[in-house]
Enzyme design. Structure first.
Site, short mmCIF file in Angstrom:
data_model
loop_
_atom_site.label_atom_id
_atom_site.label_comp_id
_atom_site.label_asym_id
_atom_site.label_seq_id
_atom_site.Cartn_x
_atom_site.Cartn_y
_atom_site.Cartn_z
N ASP A 66 0.84 -1.19 0.00
CA ASP A 66 0.00 0.00 0.00
C ASP A 66 0.88 1.24 0.00
O ASP A 66 1.92 1.25 -0.65
CB ASP A 66 -0.93 -0.06 1.22
CG ASP A 66 -2.29 0.56 0.96
OD1 ASP A 66 -2.35 1.79 0.82
OD2 ASP A 66 -3.29 -0.18 0.89
N HIS A 89 -3.46 6.11 3.37
CA HIS A 89 -4.31 4.97 3.02
C HIS A 89 -3.81 3.67 3.65
O HIS A 89 -4.59 2.91 4.23
CB HIS A 89 -4.35 4.84 1.49
CG HIS A 89 -5.27 3.77 0.99
ND1 HIS A 89 -4.87 2.47 0.78
CD2 HIS A 89 -6.58 3.82 0.64
CE1 HIS A 89 -5.89 1.76 0.33
NE2 HIS A 89 -6.95 2.56 0.23
N SER A 125 -11.42 -1.19 -0.44
CA SER A 125 -10.12 -1.24 0.24
C SER A 125 -10.31 -1.65 1.69
O SER A 125 -9.55 -2.45 2.24
CB SER A 125 -9.44 0.14 0.19
OG SER A 125 -8.80 0.38 -1.02
#
Length: 460
Positions: free
Chosen positions: A87, A127, A326
């Protein structure tokens, strides 16, 4: 007529900058399997500024039943299992990732950077930290006097994490960065006890899983004993919704999104309208399972882009609310870590069989994860997973490896990074002779992950 800019051993490829005409000529040269454009990958999330049930922000654990795995007789909290998160990095020094209230060591046991434009191994975008919190964050590691003590907790709150930073400091990444991250995970799975890989991202170019290089890397990881969990995407029911790697890969566990209305009961759960579903270009129905993904509160990376992009999305100064598949994939990865603690001998195919074969259908929401049923699964009575699948054309089906007969290269060389996290690593140094696979042109221009969609509508 082009210029080689990097090497990609996991798929026997080179990255190169060349013209479209040059790429067309290259594609027809003897010894070249194919040419593929280095397209962008996108995090499949949005950030939500409002939403019901802030006080029940961790209701997703009750929705999928992961909280039932933490108690007797299972006591399965992911302890001893490592999840690799490919990520934007993880802020591993945040209190939610401590080993315990009395042991401040981070459960982020290693970090690696595979993006040449990243300046640090930590998460400057936000994120990856949010995803990691849904997998293995633990608010009970906060001081008991903290108002946020125990309020937010991941599905596997004692699992370890490996942070694979495939983006630069602002979330920009390409397929090659992700493939290199998978290379690290495969090479070092034994070193860090990695059993699960979370891919909360999506390629921007649809392509058959039979030839896509990212799908090839996913399948090599799977065939080497790693459970790969991928976000299905946020394209709803559009015709191309499930045609993008890695969510289109038939081996991987693809996860769609549920809106659990921030309640612990499942009776009001609904399929999120944005959750991708459909049939891939290779004829596989995706996703296999769904999990909560709407208005999900998880760890905020301090000083990250997310901390400033939506002030109203920040919760308690230390968490932030996002939504998308996600987040759903992260919840599923945490459940898988719990299952593997209790059933360490389970193979990836057996984990998938247990997870997919025990889902529940609430109000026609679809195959929602039922963690306790998966834990109790009798594999002899469930359909086998991935039976009869033919691997990507780059995979040797006898070994699960990339076909070494086509090219040879040296293994990546990893050097210690300067970030103050345990067992940190910097980007790889590659040396290889290799080919690249696909059907379109290649470019090495950097491309950004699609930015979060900021909205006052919590169900976006």
């Amino acid at each position: 007529g082009g210029r080689v800019t990097l090497q990609v051993p996991m798929v026997r490829g080179y990255g190169a900058r060349l013209t479209a005409t040059g790429a067309a000529r290259l594609r027809h040269m003897r010894g070249v399997y194919a040419v593929v454009k280095n397209t962008r990958v996108s995090s499949v999330d949005s950030v939500e500024s409002t939403g019901p049930g802030d006080t029940t922000a961790t209701s997703y654990n009750q929705s999928v039943g992961s909280d039932g795995l933490w108690i007797s007789p299972w006591l399965a909290t992911g302890r001893g299992v490592t999840v690799a998160v490919i990520d934007t990095g993880i802020a591993g020094d945040v209190v939610d990732f401590r080993r315990s209230p009395v042991d401040p060591a981070s459960r982020v046991v290693a970090t690696v950077v595979t993006n040449p434009d990243a300046t640090t191994a930590t998460d400057r975008y936000g994120h990856g930290t949010h995803v990691a919190g849904l997998i293995a964050g633990n608010g009970y590691d906060r001081p008991v006097t903290d108002p946020l003590f125990g309020k937010y907790i991941g599905a596997a709150p004692e699992a370890d994490l490996v942070s694979v930073k495939a983006s630069d400091d602002h979330g920009n990444a390409t397929v090659l960065d992700v493939i290199n991250g998978l290379q690290f995970v495969v090479d070092h799975k034994a070193d860090y006890k990695i059993r699960v890989v979370n891919l909360s991202l999506e390629s921007s170019a649809p392509q058959s899983a039979r030839i896509d290089p990212l799908d090839a890397a996913v399948e090599q990881a799977w065939l080497h004993g790693l459970v790969v969990v991928a976000a299905a995407g946020n394209r709803g029911s559009s015709s191309d919704a499930v045609t993008y790697a890695p969510g289109n890969d038939p081996y991987a566990i693809s996860v769609g999104g549920v809106d659990d209305k921030s309640t612990k009961a499942t009776i009001d759960d609904e399929l999120a309208t944005w959750s991708s579903r459909g049939v891939t270009q290779d004829g596989y129905r995706k996703p296999e399972v769904i999990a909560p993904g709407a208005h999900m509160v998880s760890v905020l990376a301090p000083g990250s882009d997310f901390a400033t992009l939506c002030n109203s999305c920040v919760v308690g100064g230390s968490y932030i609310r996002l939504g998308g598949t996600s987040m759903s994939a992260a919840v599923a990865s945490g459940v898988v870590a719990d299952l593997l603690q209790a059933h360490p001998a389970w193979t990836p195919d057996q984990v998938k069989a247990a997870l997919v074969g025990t889902t529940r259908n609430v109000r026609n929401v679809g195959p929602e994860i039922a963690a306790l049923a998966a834990m109790k699964a009798d594999l002899t009575k469930l359909p086998k997973a991935n039976l009869g699948l033919v691997p990507n054309s780059l995979i040797n089906p006898a070994t699960g490896n990339i076909d070494w007969l086509r090219a040879s290269w040296s293994r990546a060389s990893w050097s210690t990074a300067s970030d103050p996290l345990r067992a940190s690593w910097s980007r790889a140094s590659w040396s290889c002779s290799c080919l690249v696979q696909s059907t379109t042109t290649m470019t090495t221009s950097r491309a950004s992950w699609s930015r979060a969609s900021w909205s006052s509508n919590w169900d976006k």
